[in-house]
Structures are given as C-alpha cells and as structure tokens.
Design an enzyme around this catalytic site. Structure first.
Site, PDB file in Angstrom:
ATOM      1  CG  HIS A  91      -4.943  -2.804  42.211  1.00 32.04           C
ATOM      2  ND1 HIS A  91      -6.125  -3.270  42.730  1.00 32.04           N
ATOM      3  CD2 HIS A  91      -4.037  -3.799  42.416  1.00 32.04           C
ATOM      4  CE1 HIS A  91      -5.945  -4.495  43.230  1.00 32.04           C
ATOM      5  NE2 HIS A  91      -4.686  -4.844  43.040  1.00 32.04           N
TER       6      HIS A  91
ATOM      7  CD  GLU B 138      -5.985  -8.790  43.639  1.00 35.41           C
ATOM      8  OE1 GLU B 138      -5.819  -7.624  44.042  1.00 35.41           O
ATOM      9  OE2 GLU B 138      -5.032  -9.532  43.345  1.00 35.41           O
TER      10      GLU B 138
ATOM     11  CG  HIS C 294      -1.749  -7.129  40.023  1.00 36.36           C
ATOM     12  ND1 HIS C 294      -2.540  -8.246  40.086  1.00 36.36           N
ATOM     13  CD2 HIS C 294      -1.936  -6.483  41.195  1.00 36.36           C
ATOM     14  CE1 HIS C 294      -3.176  -8.275  41.248  1.00 36.36           C
ATOM     15  NE2 HIS C 294      -2.822  -7.207  41.949  1.00 36.36           N
ATOM     16  CD  GLU C 295       0.188  -3.383  42.392  1.00 37.99           C
ATOM     17  OE1 GLU C 295      -0.732  -2.627  42.774  1.00 37.99           O
ATOM     18  OE2 GLU C 295       0.396  -4.500  42.908  1.00 37.99           O
TER      19      GLU C 295
END
Ligand code: ZN
Length: 489
Positions: free
Chosen positions: A258, A284, A254-255
């Site tokens: 980003h 997101e 997830h990170e």
C-alpha cells in the site's frame, strides 16, 4: 488566475488539511499518550468540521462550471473533484451528523458485543446503521441501486451485479480447490518462540527489500497494521506475536505494498486528487501482489528462510521446501484476516452476499447471524462456534462500511491479472526473487500502474497496466497451479 487554477489552489489547502487529519489519526494509533484521548477527539472533530465546510463550499460548484481542463491530468482532477463535491452536497447535513454520531457510538457497542459474544446487543445498532445507509444511498442515487451507490465510495464504476456474477464464477472453483487441498494433508504450523525485537529488525529489512523508502516513510508498532499518508510522508505500522512471526512479516509486506503505491505516485501530483491511489480495489491489488504472488512465492520464501535463520537461528523447520509449505499452509479457520490464499475470497463472498441483501431489504438483521452461520458451514465445512468468530468478527458494518468488503477480493483478482503480465514482462522473475531482489517486479508495477495515481478510473488503471480486461481467471489459474503443485492435487 483561471477558474481551474483557483479551484486547484483551494483544493490544495483542503488536501493539506486532510493530510494533517490523517497524520493526527496515525499519531492516535501509535504515539499519543492514553490520557490525551478526549482532547484528541475534540481536535479531530474541529478539523473535520473545517474540512466538511470546505468540501461543501458552493464556490466549488461555480469553479467546476467554468473551469477548463487543458490536459489529461487537469481533466482527471476536475472529474474527481466534481464526483466528491456532488456526493458531499447530496447528503443533507442532518444525515451526515446522524451518521457520524451513530458510527462512533456503534463501534463501542460492537466491540462490547464481540467480547460478550452477544449478537443481540449489537443488532439494534446495526439495524439503525442500515436504515441510515439506505437513506444515504437514496440521496446519492434516487432511482439507482442502493448498494451500487454505496460501492461508488470505494470502487467507482463497479456494480453489485458485476461483482455477484464474478463471485458466482469464483466460488465453485475455490470450494473445489479447498476440498482437494484439505484432503491432501493436515495444516502445518510453527512451534517456536520468536524474539520480538528480531522480528522488528526483520520487518525493516523486508520493507527495504520491497523498495519502501524510509526517507519518506517510517515503521511503528500499533494494535492493527495499517498504512497512512501519501506522497512524501507515507507511514506504516506493524505488530509482533511471539509464536507467529508471519503476522509481522506478511502484514508488513502487505502494508509496504500500500505504502509503495502512495510513495510512487508522481510527486508532481502532491496535494491534488490525482496524487493518491485510485480506489480500494486497486490499492489492495498492490498490497496483495507484494504479499502473496511475490512474498509467498517459492522463490522469495527461499530467500526469506535464510533471513529467518539469521535472525532466529534454528526454528524447527528443516529447509526451504518445508518452509514454503509452512508459509502456505491451508486451513479452514473462522477469521477472514487470518485466512490463507485459498480461503480468503470465500470469506469476502459471504460478507458481500449478506450485506447486499441487508441493504436491499431482503435480509433482516434478526436473521443475519443464522444466515452467516449457515453460509459459513456450507462453504467452509465447519460450524461457527461463537459470534466473535462469526458475524461479529469484523468492525466494518459498525463503521457503516457497506460496499467495502468486495474491494478486498477485487484487489486479489486485479493482483492475479497484474501478476500474469508481470511474469511475461520479467521472464527471470523467480531467479531474482530467490535472491530477495524485487526491484524489477516493483519497478514494473511502479512504471505501469503506481505512478499514475488517480489519473484513470480504477478499471482503466488495471487495463493500462496489464493490457487486457481484468477477469478472475488469472487469479484462479494461479491458485490452482500453486496449491495443486504444493499439495500434489
Ligand atoms: Zn490492504
């Protein structure tokens, strides 16, 4: 120099100072010795004071008046600087100070209330926070909708009415899907202890598999996973949990989503407003498509299963198919941040409806806990057992972040749209993911979305990338198809 060049030279210094403030924040969560907390608070406050003064400088207004944009990039920079300058100068400094003071106090009270499971002790702080946010909204937009004025900070151009209509279309389909899936079998969990240094080694490997550039990034441990920075210094954090390796695996992916977005913005835009991700929702969408549509796919989890066996040996899961089911196990838990793909957006809708009513004055803080519990039981079929698992679980409201929650779902919706276009553009996507090969997929995202940063408004950014007006339909179709096949419903 022209007014535009003067403005951009000034902006560059402001951005550089903001970047230093961000790095200081990263240090506080990762490396800082505990005894330095007081000194650090003073350092950060000093930086904030300098930044605030620079952002309110009336000279910016004069430059904006006379600056001329000679191309698309300059026009976007001017638009973004103007928006921020107007928002900053509309808020009286007494209000900004009161908010800052109330926020730092409020977080402490919230944390204590959560550990005591006592909503009543947080209620007066929240009431005052809502009063301040309504005052802020009135300064930002005298006769407009208060919630929309707050939303503008996170997702420019989006409105509460538009989000409410979208959520109204999503909710029945998601509730129906969760009921079908939960009726089809009990959730499955891992039952094994996973070596934590091996988990960290795996997060390194995964970040590489998704194209995170460690020459301009790094991974450290922190209590909460986050990504920080843009351009040529974008760092992420992760955490490990011995019984739950998916915590480190999926928070890392997830990170990385980003961080890859920030690393991919054309470096010619470094230290300019265009040089970073355009909105919370679009941001997101990148973290979610990496994590879910790619990272939790049957193809990629097949490759991941092999990597897990390499790191941990036999961990009690027989084969790739069984592993895919464990990764995508569905259960109606209380906590948003631990929710599966089927439940996640239901958590967000609940918060969106309640916070919109709070800001509109249609719901009193005194009635909030009851409203939360009733809505949770209606959508999740379970009664909330304690406030820490309900109304007190998220830090956002204590921070004054009203209008932030819906951007999580918007990110999922945008990810659904992008994934549909990505699949059309890359017909053999699954064959590539099955080999742990994501570069065609992430390259498509980089070329069509990430490299542009803030050049276009959020919605236009998505339209430019996927070629159609974003709607919730691709996400809902994807969820029905994936979980329908997985659970045979
Ligand atoms: Zn995120």
């Amino acid at each position: 120099m022209s007014a535009y060049e003067d403005l951009m030279a000034y902006e560059r210094v402001t951005q550089a100072l903001g970047s230093v403030a961000g790095r200081t924040g990263w240090d506080q969560e990762t490396m800082m010795p505990a005894g330095a907390a007081e000194l650090r608070a003073e350092e950060m406050a000093a930086l904030e004071e300098v930044l605030h003064a620079r952002r309110c400088n009336p000279q910016i207004g004069d430059w904006i008046e006379t600056a001329e944009a000679k191309d698309e990039t300059a026009a976007a920079n001017l638009r973004l600087i103007k928006r921020r300058y107007e928002r900053t100068t509309k808020i009286p400094s007494e209000l900004a100070t009161a908010m800052a003071r109330h926020t730092s106090m409020g977080q402490g009270v919230w944390a204590q209330a959560r550990s005591d499971n006592d909503f009543a002790s947080f209620a007066p702080v929240l009431t005052e926070m809502i009063r301040l946010k309504r005052e802020e909204a009135a300064c930002l937009s005298e006769d407009g909708d208060a919630y929309d004025a707050l939303l503008e900070d996170y997702e420019p151009g989006m409105t509460g009415v538009e989000l409410a209509a979208m959520f109204d279309r999503m909710r029945p389909r998601l509730v129906a899907l969760r009921e079908k899936v939960l009726g089809a079998g009990a959730p499955i969990a891992l039952d094994h202890a996973f070596d934590e240094p091996a988990q960290m080694a795996l997060t390194q490997e995964l970040s590489q598999a998704f194209g995170y550039d460690l020459n301009i990034g790094r991974i450290d441990k922190a209590v909460h996973p986050f990504s920080s920075g843009s351009g040529t210094d974008v760092r992420i954090t992760t955490r490990t949990s011995a019984r739950d390796p998916f915590n480190s695996i999926y928070s890392t992916i997830h990170e990385v989503g980003h961080a890859c977005y920030e690393q991919a913005v054309d470096h010619a835009h470094l230290l300019t407003p265009v040089g970073s991700g355009v909105s919370m929702g679009v941001h997101e969408s990148q973290s979610r498509i990496y994590e879910n549509q790619l990272g939790r796919s049957r193809a990629f989890t097949g490759w991941l299963f092999g990597k897990m066996r390499d790191q941990f040996g036999d961990f009690g899961v027989a084969d790739e198919d069984a592993f895919y089911r464990v990764v995508n196990s569905v259960s109606s838990g209380y906590i948003r941040t631990e929710a599966d793909e089927v439940h996640y957006n239901l958590h967000v809708m609940l918060r969106f409806d309640l916070e919109r009513q709070l800001i509109a004055g249609d719901l009193e803080v005194a009635d909030l806990e009851e409203a939360w519990n009733a809505r949770f039981e209606a959508d999740f079929g379970v009664a909330v057992d304690k406030p820490a698992n309900g109304v007190l679980q998220d830090v956002h409201w204590s921070f004054g972040l009203f209008g932030y929650f819906p951007t999580y779902s918007l990110g999922n919706v945008y990810a659904g749209c992008l994934y549909q276009s990505l699949r059309e553009a890359v017909p053999d996507l699954d064959a590539q993911l099955a080999k742990g090969e994501t570069s065609t997929a992430t390259g498509w995202l980089r070329d069509n979305l990430q490299r542009f940063g803030g050049l276009r408004e959020p919605r236009e950014t998505i339209i430019h990338a996927c070629g159609f007006e974003p709607t919730e339909a691709p996400l809902l179709d994807y969820l029905d198809q994936k979980f329908g096949a997985l659970y045979g419903v």
